[in-house]
Design a protein around this motif. Sequence first.
Motif, PDB file in Angstrom:
ATOM      1  N   ASP A   1     -27.778  86.577  26.680  1.00  0.00           N
ATOM      2  CA  ASP A   1     -26.950  86.604  25.470  1.00  0.00           C
ATOM      3  C   ASP A   1     -25.498  86.233  25.742  1.00  0.00           C
ATOM      4  N   ASP A   2     -25.245  85.448  26.788  1.00  0.00           N
ATOM      5  CA  ASP A   2     -23.865  85.078  27.119  1.00  0.00           C
ATOM      6  C   ASP A   2     -23.462  83.705  26.589  1.00  0.00           C
ATOM      7  N   PHE A   3     -24.274  83.132  25.718  1.00  0.00           N
ATOM      8  CA  PHE A   3     -23.922  81.866  25.074  1.00  0.00           C
ATOM      9  C   PHE A   3     -24.550  81.834  23.683  1.00  0.00           C
ATOM     10  N   GLU A   4     -23.983  80.968  22.843  1.00  0.00           N
ATOM     11  CA  GLU A   4     -24.503  80.784  21.492  1.00  0.00           C
ATOM     12  C   GLU A   4     -25.438  79.596  21.464  1.00  0.00           C
ATOM     13  N   ARG A   5     -26.527  79.731  20.777  1.00  0.00           N
ATOM     14  CA  ARG A   5     -27.444  78.603  20.638  1.00  0.00           C
ATOM     15  C   ARG A   5     -27.082  77.827  19.364  1.00  0.00           C
TER      16      ARG A   5
END
Length: 165
Positions: free
Chosen positions: A95-99
């Motif tokens: 969960d350390d980046f946005e898709r």
Amino acid sequence: MQIYISYSWKQPAKSIVKNWLCPVLNQAYITYRIDEEKCGYCHDIEKFEQEIGNADKVIVVIGKNYLYSLECMYEFARIIEHGNLRNRLIPVCLDDFERSLNEGQQIFQYWKCQEDILNKEIENDANSKGLFEKELERIKLIIAHFSEAWHYIRKTNTLTFESLS
């Protein structure tokens, strides 16, 4: 069947894979291969990258460090190049980046910039071509398959580590 695991050696992915995922696979008697354990001293890393690209099943632990790692993204490009993602790939996203499209665009621009840097280096110093040629080939493969990779990351409902176990 062997499952390959593609992940970044940086935290948090490394500790999740080593301290959680590998023990869960061992407990379930599932054979797995990760480069850190299966590529010993003087092992041919490129051979392992070919194996992971052609593997029948691959768990890919995707996080920000993975997306900006030449080695990781090259493995992912090789996996995509081999095709049949729906049957071969088991994606797990941290969960350390946005898709999002915006994040995908930023990552794509990073790889284009890396390609430009190497091209300029080669252009400015013909003697450096041999030094950077392999890396440039890898970056070009990443760029060639990035759109498909990002679409897959964005549009595939991925597992959490708990549901994977």
